[in-house]
Structure formats: C-alpha cells, structure tokens
Motif scaffolding. Sequence first.
Motif, PDB file in Angstrom:
ATOM      1  N   LYS A  94       0.816  -1.221   0.000  1.00  0.00           N
ATOM      2  CA  LYS A  94       0.000   0.000   0.000  1.00  0.00           C
ATOM      3  C   LYS A  94       0.847   1.266   0.000  1.00  0.00           C
ATOM      4  CE  LYS A  94      -3.273  -0.028   3.120  1.00  0.00           C
ATOM      5  NZ  LYS A  94      -3.974  -0.371   4.387  1.00  0.00           N
ATOM      6  N   THR A  95       2.049   1.177   0.512  1.00  0.00           N
ATOM      7  CA  THR A  95       2.911   2.368   0.590  1.00  0.00           C
ATOM      8  C   THR A  95       3.758   2.567  -0.667  1.00  0.00           C
ATOM      9  OG1 THR A  95       4.733   1.173   1.658  1.00  0.00           O
ATOM     10  CG2 THR A  95       3.061   2.159   3.106  1.00  0.00           C
TER      11      THR A  95
ATOM     12  N   HIS B 216      -7.626   3.495  -5.480  1.00  0.00           N
ATOM     13  CA  HIS B 216      -7.181   2.111  -5.416  1.00  0.00           C
ATOM     14  C   HIS B 216      -6.357   1.884  -4.152  1.00  0.00           C
ATOM     15  CE1 HIS B 216      -4.209   4.314  -7.957  1.00  0.00           C
ATOM     16  NE2 HIS B 216      -3.358   3.736  -7.156  1.00  0.00           N
ATOM     17  N   LEU B 217      -6.167   0.618  -3.832  1.00  0.00           N
ATOM     18  CA  LEU B 217      -5.455   0.252  -2.608  1.00  0.00           C
ATOM     19  C   LEU B 217      -3.993  -0.066  -2.870  1.00  0.00           C
ATOM     20  CD1 LEU B 217      -8.144  -2.058  -0.974  1.00  0.00           C
ATOM     21  CD2 LEU B 217      -7.579   0.289  -0.326  1.00  0.00           C
TER      22      LEU B 217
ATOM     23  N   GLY C 288       2.628   9.416  -8.496  1.00  0.00           N
ATOM     24  CA  GLY C 288       3.764   9.433  -7.588  1.00  0.00           C
ATOM     25  C   GLY C 288       3.398   9.371  -6.115  1.00  0.00           C
ATOM     26  N   GLN C 289       2.097   9.375  -5.803  1.00  0.00           N
ATOM     27  CA  GLN C 289       1.664   9.258  -4.408  1.00  0.00           C
ATOM     28  C   GLN C 289       1.597   7.791  -3.998  1.00  0.00           C
ATOM     29  OE1 GLN C 289      -0.203  11.925  -2.133  1.00  0.00           O
ATOM     30  NE2 GLN C 289      -1.550  12.776  -3.695  1.00  0.00           N
ATOM     31  N   MET C 290       1.595   7.546  -2.691  1.00  0.00           N
ATOM     32  CA  MET C 290       1.388   6.190  -2.219  1.00  0.00           C
ATOM     33  C   MET C 290       0.001   5.718  -2.669  1.00  0.00           C
ATOM     34  SD  MET C 290       2.986   5.858   1.610  1.00  0.00           S
ATOM     35  CE  MET C 290       1.702   6.874   2.344  1.00  0.00           C
ATOM     36  N   HIS C 291      -0.104   4.428  -2.961  1.00  0.00           N
ATOM     37  CA  HIS C 291      -1.387   3.884  -3.398  1.00  0.00           C
ATOM     38  C   HIS C 291      -2.492   4.171  -2.385  1.00  0.00           C
ATOM     39  CE1 HIS C 291       0.117   1.919  -6.945  1.00  0.00           C
ATOM     40  NE2 HIS C 291       1.067   1.323  -6.256  1.00  0.00           N
TER      41      HIS C 291
END
Length: 206
Positions: free
Chosen positions: A42-43, A72-73, A50-53
């Motif tokens: 998830k990270t 999304h996860l 470009g962000q964490m999921h």
Amino acid sequence: MSDFFNGLKLLLFPPKCIRCKRYTSPDDCLCDECRELWEREKTEKCNKCGQMHSRCSCPISDEGSRVFGVFHLVEYKKDTVAADLIYKIKDGEHTPVNEFLAAELYERLKDREDFAQSLVSYVPRREEAIKKYGSDQAYELARALCELCGKEVVCLITRKGRLAQKDMNSAERAKNVRRSYFINESSREKIKGKRIFIVDDIITTG
C-alpha cells in the motif's frame, strides 16, 4: 447450539492465511507476516501520480470523462499479496477476503463527504464466468462495502458481451466496453444528479 458447531468447525477446519497457509485468527484472512507485506504494498508509489497507493486518487485522463478519479489500494502485480487476494475472490472464495478488502476500501472512503452522499454500484462479470466460478466478485465486494457504510448496492450496469477483457490490449478493451456495457433502464431515475462510486476488483484501463 450454533456456538457449539462454530467452535467445532474451527477445530476441524482452523482458519489459514490465504497466501502462505499458516494458521491465523478466525477474523483474519492474512497472517501477521503477510499482513505486513500487504501494508508495504500500500505504501508503494503510484506510477501515474507518484503518491502512495493508499493516498492516490488518479484522475481519468479523457477530457470528456465525467469520472472524478480512481481510488485504489495497491498496484496489481504478480507474486504479491494483492494478486493472491484477487485470485481468491475471482475463484468464488469471497469470504472473508471480500470483507477484508471492503474494510480496506471503506477506510479510504469513509471520511469523504462525496462518498457519504453517493450511490455504490459495480462492474458486472460475464455470465459465463459467474456460472463457472459461482459468483460475481465485484458485486460481492460492493455488497461487503455497502454493509459497512449502510448503503444499498445499485445494479446500474448490464453486461452483454461474451468476450473476456483480460485477453485484450487497451484499444481492444475500450472498443469492447462500448459494445458490452449498458445502463439499466430501471436505474436511470435513481442516478439522476447523483455521484456514483463504481467498484471493481482490478482497474486496467479504467
């Protein structure tokens, strides 16, 4: 009496992690080690924004689209916890995996005002696949999510195509979607002026 039979069932068929088959608690589909791997997935960074999921809500790129974004996860990749979870729900083994995934989705969405005021629907599976595996995984996931948030699943989309999306490239998928998915006439009045969250187990082209 039901408590007795439930206890007996746990003794005879103790719950196991769906990924590594280690024994786990009755309320978990993942052991501690595999849950840690899931949290790590998830990270990872979304390759679009470009962000964490776990924080990503990538917008749809089509100018004419009325889609706000995709929540999304994790990224779906082979040999990951995410892949193992998806395989399970596609194969009809949707409890407690669907409950786990629904809880993860709800955690992402519960504080959003637009979600609180929205309808929840899903992308239906092909009839042939439902007959083969015994369930529609996106419906089951949407239903589990609605149980958590006190909503009712709206059967918004009808699927008429017989072709499987997974065997197509992006252009073929887009063409197949236009000739395979239709709005249910009975749902048109329900959705006027509403924001709709559409649940699916995998987003490839969106």
